[in-house]
Scaffold this motif. Structure first.
Motif, PDB file in Angstrom:
ATOM      1  N   SER A 184      40.974  18.697 -34.629  1.00  0.00           N
ATOM      2  CA  SER A 184      40.511  19.195 -35.932  1.00  0.00           C
ATOM      3  C   SER A 184      41.194  20.485 -36.554  1.00  0.00           C
ATOM      4  N   PRO A 185      41.603  20.562 -37.493  1.00  0.00           N
ATOM      5  CA  PRO A 185      42.493  21.717 -38.099  1.00  0.00           C
ATOM      6  C   PRO A 185      41.504  22.900 -37.951  1.00  0.00           C
ATOM      7  N   MET A 186      41.953  23.946 -37.896  1.00  0.00           N
ATOM      8  CA  MET A 186      41.304  25.189 -37.838  1.00  0.00           C
ATOM      9  C   MET A 186      41.788  26.306 -38.893  1.00  0.00           C
ATOM     10  N   SER A 187      40.716  26.701 -39.534  1.00  0.00           N
ATOM     11  CA  SER A 187      40.962  27.682 -40.774  1.00  0.00           C
ATOM     12  C   SER A 187      41.647  28.938 -40.170  1.00  0.00           C
ATOM     13  N   LEU A 188      42.664  29.438 -41.006  1.00  0.00           N
ATOM     14  CA  LEU A 188      43.131  30.842 -40.641  1.00  0.00           C
ATOM     15  C   LEU A 188      42.260  31.761 -40.472  1.00  0.00           C
ATOM     16  N   TYR A 189      41.189  31.810 -41.412  1.00  0.00           N
ATOM     17  CA  TYR A 189      40.444  32.920 -41.490  1.00  0.00           C
ATOM     18  C   TYR A 189      39.130  32.831 -40.640  1.00  0.00           C
ATOM     19  N   GLU A 190      39.193  31.557 -39.594  1.00  0.00           N
ATOM     20  CA  GLU A 190      38.136  31.658 -38.615  1.00  0.00           C
ATOM     21  C   GLU A 190      38.272  32.660 -37.700  1.00  0.00           C
ATOM     22  N   MET A 217      44.304  34.262 -38.143  1.00  0.00           N
ATOM     23  CA  MET A 217      45.654  34.730 -38.798  1.00  0.00           C
ATOM     24  C   MET A 217      46.162  35.843 -38.205  1.00  0.00           C
ATOM     25  N   TYR A 267      40.672  37.435 -36.856  1.00  0.00           N
ATOM     26  CA  TYR A 267      40.513  36.194 -37.382  1.00  0.00           C
ATOM     27  C   TYR A 267      41.842  35.408 -36.666  1.00  0.00           C
TER      28      TYR A 267
END
Length: 142
Positions: free
Chosen positions: A48-54, A67, A65
Motif C-alpha cells: 500500500s502506498p504511504m503518504s509523505l505526510y504520514e 517526508m 513525518y
C-alpha cells in the motif's frame, strides 16, 4: 501479479512453519515454481502506498513525518543558497578570470583548452585561475 504475491506469502508462511526459520526468496521461488524476480515485483506491487505526510513519531508537539526522513538532493535549500553565493563570488572576478572559471569548472575544459580558446599560455591560465579561486574563497569566507 496479486496471485503470485499471495502464493509467495502463503509459501513463506508454510516454509517458516516447516523449517522454523524465515525462508530466503530463492527457497520461496523454488517452492512455488516462479522466478525470484517475478516474486519480488509481485510483492512490491501489493504494498500500500504511504503518504509523505504520514506521522511516524510525535514527541510533545513536534511531529516527525515520512517526508522529514526523505532526502531531496536536487532541491535542497543549501544548494540554492550555494548557487547564489557562487554567483555573487563570480561577480567579484575580472572578465578574463570569470571566463577562465566558467570554462574550467562549468564546461570542464582543461587549462590547455582554455589557453587555446582565449589565446594565452597554460601557465597564465593556471596563475589567473589560482587568483580567481583565491578571490572567490575570500569573498565566500568573509
Amino acid at each position: 501479479m496479486k496471485d503470485t504475491a499471495y502464493k509467495a506469502i502463503y509459501a513463506k508462511e508454510n516454509l517458516t512453519r516447516k523449517n522454523a526459520q524465515e525462508p530466503t526468496m530463492n527457497e520461496i521461488a523454488e517452492e512455488i515454481g516462479i522466478p525470484q524476480e517475478d516474486i519480488v515485483y509481485a510483492l512490491d506491487a501489493i504494498q500500500s502506498p504511504m503518504s509523505l505526510y504520514e506521522p511516524i513519531y510525535t514527541d510533545g508537539g513536534d511531529t516527525l513525518y515520512v517526508m522529514d526522513q526523505i532526502s531531496d538532493k536536487k532541491n535542497k535549500e543549501e544548494i540554492w543558497v550555494e548557487h547564489i553565493s557562487l554567483s555573487e563570488a563570480m561577480k567579484k572576478l575580472s572578465e578574463r578570470e570569470h571566463e577562465i572559471i566558467t570554462l574550467r569548472f562549468f564546461e570542464g575544459k582543461t587549462q590547455m583548452e582554455v589557453a587555446e580558446k582565449i589565446g594565452i599560455s597554460q601557465a597564465q591560465v593556471s596563475r589567473l585561475e589560482k587568483n580567481a579561486l583565491k578571490t572567490m574563497r575570500n569573498y565566500l569566507t568573509a
